[in-house]
Scaffold this motif. Structure first.
Motif, mmCIF file in Angstrom:
data_model
loop_
_atom_site.group_PDB
_atom_site.id
_atom_site.type_symbol
_atom_site.label_atom_id
_atom_site.label_comp_id
_atom_site.label_asym_id
_atom_site.label_seq_id
_atom_site.Cartn_x
_atom_site.Cartn_y
_atom_site.Cartn_z
ATOM 1 N N SER A 1 0.832 -1.208 0.000
ATOM 2 C CA SER A 1 0.000 0.000 0.000
ATOM 3 C C SER A 1 0.863 1.254 0.000
ATOM 4 O O SER A 1 0.490 2.279 -0.572
ATOM 5 C CB SER A 1 -0.912 -0.005 1.226
ATOM 6 N N VAL A 2 2.027 1.179 0.628
ATOM 7 C CA VAL A 2 2.917 2.341 0.671
ATOM 8 C C VAL A 2 3.417 2.673 -0.733
ATOM 9 O O VAL A 2 3.425 3.835 -1.152
ATOM 10 C CB VAL A 2 4.094 2.077 1.630
ATOM 11 N N SER A 3 3.819 1.651 -1.494
ATOM 12 C CA SER A 3 4.257 1.877 -2.875
ATOM 13 C C SER A 3 3.110 2.411 -3.716
ATOM 14 O O SER A 3 3.285 3.322 -4.536
ATOM 15 C CB SER A 3 4.798 0.583 -3.474
ATOM 16 N N GLY A 4 1.921 1.838 -3.528
ATOM 17 C CA GLY A 4 0.765 2.307 -4.282
ATOM 18 C C GLY A 4 0.421 3.751 -3.970
ATOM 19 O O GLY A 4 0.059 4.531 -4.862
ATOM 20 N N ALA A 5 0.533 4.143 -2.699
ATOM 21 C CA ALA A 5 0.222 5.523 -2.310
ATOM 22 C C ALA A 5 1.236 6.503 -2.892
ATOM 23 O O ALA A 5 0.875 7.589 -3.361
ATOM 24 C CB ALA A 5 0.188 5.629 -0.788
ATOM 25 N N ALA A 6 2.515 6.137 -2.861
ATOM 26 C CA ALA A 6 3.535 7.022 -3.422
ATOM 27 C C ALA A 6 3.296 7.239 -4.909
ATOM 28 O O ALA A 6 3.436 8.355 -5.426
ATOM 29 C CB ALA A 6 4.925 6.431 -3.190
ATOM 30 N N ALA A 7 2.913 6.162 -5.603
ATOM 31 C CA ALA A 7 2.612 6.297 -7.029
ATOM 32 C C ALA A 7 1.391 7.182 -7.244
ATOM 33 O O ALA A 7 1.333 7.964 -8.202
ATOM 34 C CB ALA A 7 2.384 4.911 -7.640
ATOM 35 N N ALA A 8 0.408 7.077 -6.352
ATOM 36 C CA ALA A 8 -0.826 7.853 -6.506
ATOM 37 C C ALA A 8 -0.570 9.349 -6.412
ATOM 38 O O ALA A 8 -1.202 10.145 -7.118
ATOM 39 C CB ALA A 8 -1.845 7.426 -5.444
ATOM 40 N N VAL A 9 0.350 9.756 -5.544
ATOM 41 C CA VAL A 9 0.625 11.192 -5.388
ATOM 42 C C VAL A 9 1.823 11.640 -6.222
ATOM 43 O O VAL A 9 2.162 12.824 -6.238
ATOM 44 C CB VAL A 9 0.848 11.562 -3.906
ATOM 45 N N GLY A 10 2.468 10.683 -6.904
ATOM 46 C CA GLY A 10 3.594 11.041 -7.750
ATOM 47 C C GLY A 10 4.782 11.584 -6.993
ATOM 48 O O GLY A 10 5.462 12.495 -7.443
ATOM 49 N N ARG A 11 5.047 11.008 -5.819
ATOM 50 C CA ARG A 11 6.153 11.497 -4.987
ATOM 51 C C ARG A 11 7.053 10.324 -4.613
ATOM 52 O O ARG A 11 6.579 9.325 -4.054
ATOM 53 C CB ARG A 11 5.623 12.158 -3.711
ATOM 54 N N PRO A 12 8.344 10.405 -4.877
ATOM 55 C CA PRO A 12 9.259 9.334 -4.446
ATOM 56 C C PRO A 12 9.223 9.164 -2.935
ATOM 57 O O PRO A 12 9.072 10.136 -2.191
ATOM 58 C CB PRO A 12 10.629 9.834 -4.918
ATOM 59 N N LEU A 13 9.396 7.927 -2.494
ATOM 60 C CA LEU A 13 9.409 7.670 -1.056
ATOM 61 C C LEU A 13 10.708 8.137 -0.423
ATOM 62 O O LEU A 13 10.707 8.817 0.604
ATOM 63 C CB LEU A 13 9.223 6.178 -0.796
ATOM 64 N N VAL A 14 11.830 7.744 -1.005
ATOM 65 C CA VAL A 14 13.149 8.107 -0.473
ATOM 66 C C VAL A 14 14.124 8.203 -1.630
ATOM 67 O O VAL A 14 13.916 7.610 -2.686
ATOM 68 C CB VAL A 14 13.674 7.057 0.535
ATOM 69 N N GLU A 15 15.201 8.940 -1.415
ATOM 70 C CA GLU A 15 16.296 8.973 -2.369
ATOM 71 C C GLU A 15 17.599 9.170 -1.614
ATOM 72 O O GLU A 15 17.613 9.487 -0.420
ATOM 73 C CB GLU A 15 16.090 10.061 -3.421
ATOM 74 N N ARG A 16 18.698 8.912 -2.321
ATOM 75 C CA ARG A 16 20.036 9.013 -1.721
ATOM 76 C C ARG A 16 20.122 8.158 -0.460
ATOM 77 O O ARG A 16 19.817 6.975 -0.496
ATOM 78 C CB ARG A 16 20.392 10.470 -1.455
ATOM 79 N N ASP A 17 20.517 8.742 0.658
ATOM 80 C CA ASP A 17 20.709 7.979 1.898
ATOM 81 C C ASP A 17 19.558 8.185 2.879
ATOM 82 O O ASP A 17 19.731 8.001 4.093
ATOM 83 C CB ASP A 17 22.022 8.391 2.575
ATOM 84 N N GLU A 18 18.396 8.571 2.397
ATOM 85 C CA GLU A 18 17.280 8.859 3.297
ATOM 86 C C GLU A 18 16.744 7.588 3.957
ATOM 87 O O GLU A 18 16.910 6.476 3.438
ATOM 88 C CB GLU A 18 16.155 9.545 2.539
#
Length: 505
Positions: A137-154
């Motif tokens: 659901s977390v991956s699906g939600a990130a796709a729904a709002v068009g926002r990456p979950l994390v990048e680099r060392d986050e």
């Protein structure tokens, strides 16, 4: 009798098209399909899996006795739910003992806050078991709002909304990004925690991600009375803020560039990753038609094919495209710097009208290397590379260079050895080389190396038949030291001197 097999199958966040191919196949093949539901009996998991069910399957509906902490069970909520899981596991075990395969459906991923894990803990040690992951659901939600979950060392922190607000706020204040699941009745406390952590203004709300009932909004704007259980709150990091607005149409155009790329001599595996990246990033591909045909089609790109004899015109066209802001890949076979497009592009780039257009050259595997590797290491010592084409230099210059390299006892790689327009020149070159080389000098002829019509022949300078050679060939003429081993490998020793062996020796 052998038992059946237990499968925990993830269905993804809600869209039946996000069910994996493996999950769909297992659902259709199962003898028994089990799924959980609240007391109303409607199962979200079954509705997602419905397209993959088949007639005649046994369906086990596992209805929770309670969905809140309110219960008359003597063991309280946990006692009631544990008793339910034991009874549900016993129902599935009866099918497994009878040899039936059982698929337990799970929204999202079976091991991500899913009900399946309670069946797994009770049954996996007794029966052969496989867990099929699903889109969470977390991956699906990130796709729904068009926002990456994390990048680099986050760091991404996943939290259940059932935590006390103070604990939630502490987590939210110290992580880069977060996803808070299990909302529903917990929504008020969750929103208060975001507010207490000072991140409410960045938080987003996603409901029923990927379904036709999907809803997204800033978390601060959501009415708590409208929040279902299948929703979550996202805290994107500051590194993944929304993309900036499109640049003003009047802004300066982006700088273009020309990258001259070598594909290698034939096989796609001989195109370097660096060259493949440049080809993939290009807006335009420019080159000789047959070479462009070797690059996989991409509808985003524009191809500009031309004849093999218009190198200067091709280079100018590429530079003009780059000056307008296009990223242009000029495509060569082999290495672009060896009798190919790199020199032509750099020469034309010196014209005043192309000043300031950047040009990069990426190396490629050239034909001489490929042919040499097929037979061993004939280029293991000093060697020279000569084109027999007289299109851009007089034939007497070619002959003079052949005599000098032959006198220097260098291994020779002959490019463009024989074409329809000049069928006689390879024979003339052979005669010139025999003035200073023995007839038993080792010769290797490689044709279409790396391609579907590849052929390799090892012969001698005296036995070479020019009629068997065409423009798709590269001819390697050995030095006095080049030899053929007992196993048939051709090589030129790195230490010069000593007797040379020849074919048949």
């Amino acid at each position: 009798m052998s038992t059946g097999r237990l499968y925990g199958v993830g269905l993804g966040p809600g869209d039946p098209e996000l069910v994996t191919v493996r999950a769909a196949r297992l659902i259709a093949a199962a003898d028994v399909v089990a799924f959980h539901a609240a007391q109303h009996g409607r199962s979200v998991a079954r509705s997602v899996a419905a397209p993959y069910l088949r007639a005649g399957q046994v369906e086990e509906l596992l209805v929770y006795p309670v969905t809140t902490e309110t219960t008359d069970h003597p063991g309280g909520y946990q006692g009631a739910i544990d008793e339910f899981y034991e009874a549900a596991a016993a129902r599935l075990a009866a099918h497994l003992d009878a040899g039936r395969d059982v698929v337990v459906l799970a929204e999202g991923d079976p091991f991500f806050y899913g009900s399946y894990m309670h069946m797994h803990k009770r049954l996996a040690h007794r029966y052969p078991t496989e867990v099929v992951p699903g889109v969470t659901s977390v991956s699906g939600a990130a796709a729904a709002v068009g926002r990456p979950l994390v990048e680099r060392d986050e760091v991404l922190t996943v939290l259940p909304g059932t935590l006390p607000p103070e604990e939630l706020a502490e987590w939210l204040a110290t992580t880069d990004s977060a996803a808070v699941v299990k909302l529903g009745r917990t929504f008020g406390n969750v929103r208060a925690a975001f507010d207490a952590a000072g991140v409410l203004d960045r938080a987003l709300y996603v409901e029923r991600a990927s379904t036709d009932r999907q809803r997204t909004a800033p978390l601060a704007d959501v009415d708590p009375d409208t929040v279902p259980y299948f929703s979550l709150a996202l805290l994107p990091s500051r590194l993944t803020d929304p993309a900036p607005a499109p640049a003003d149409a009047c802004a300066e155009p982006r700088p273009g560039e020309v990258v001259v790329v070598g594909l290698g001599p034939g096989a796609r595996c001989w195109t370097t990753p660096e060259a493949a990246d440049a080809l993939a990033a290009a807006d335009d591909l420019v080159g000789y038609g047959p070479y462009l045909d070797r690059v996989p089609a991409n509808p985003r790109q524009t191809r500009h094919a031309s004849d093999n004899r218009v190198e200067a015109e091709r280079a100018a066209h590429a530079l003009e495209l780059a000056r307008s802001g296009r990223r242009v890949a000029v495509v060569s076979s082999g290495d672009p710097g060896v009798f190919a497009m790199a020199a032509a592009v750099l020469e034309v780039a010196e014209r005043p009208e192309h000043a300031g257009v950047p040009v990069r050259v990426l190396p490629g595997l050239t034909a001489a290397q490929a042919v040499a590797a097929r037979v061993g290491a004939p280029l293991g010592h000093d060697f020279a590379v000569v084109s027999l084409s007289d299109v851009r230099k007089p034939w007497d210059v070619v002959v003079d260079r052949l005599r000098h390299t032959s006198a220097a006892d260098l291994v020779l790689a002959l490019y463009n050895p024989r074409s329809r327009a000049r069928p006689h020149q390879l024979a003339q070159a052979q005669t010139v080389l025999l003035e200073g080389r023995k007839p038993d000098t080792v010769v290797v002829v490689g044709r279409d190396v790396g391609g579907p019509e590849e052929s390799i022949r090892v012969t001698t300078l005296g036995e070479l038949d020019p009629e068997t050679v065409d423009m798709r060939c590269c001819v390697l003429v050995g030095s006095s030291q080049t030899r053929v081993s007992r196993t048939g490998a051709v090589y030129s020793p790195r230490t010069h001197g000593g007797p040379a062996a020849h074919p048949g020796s």
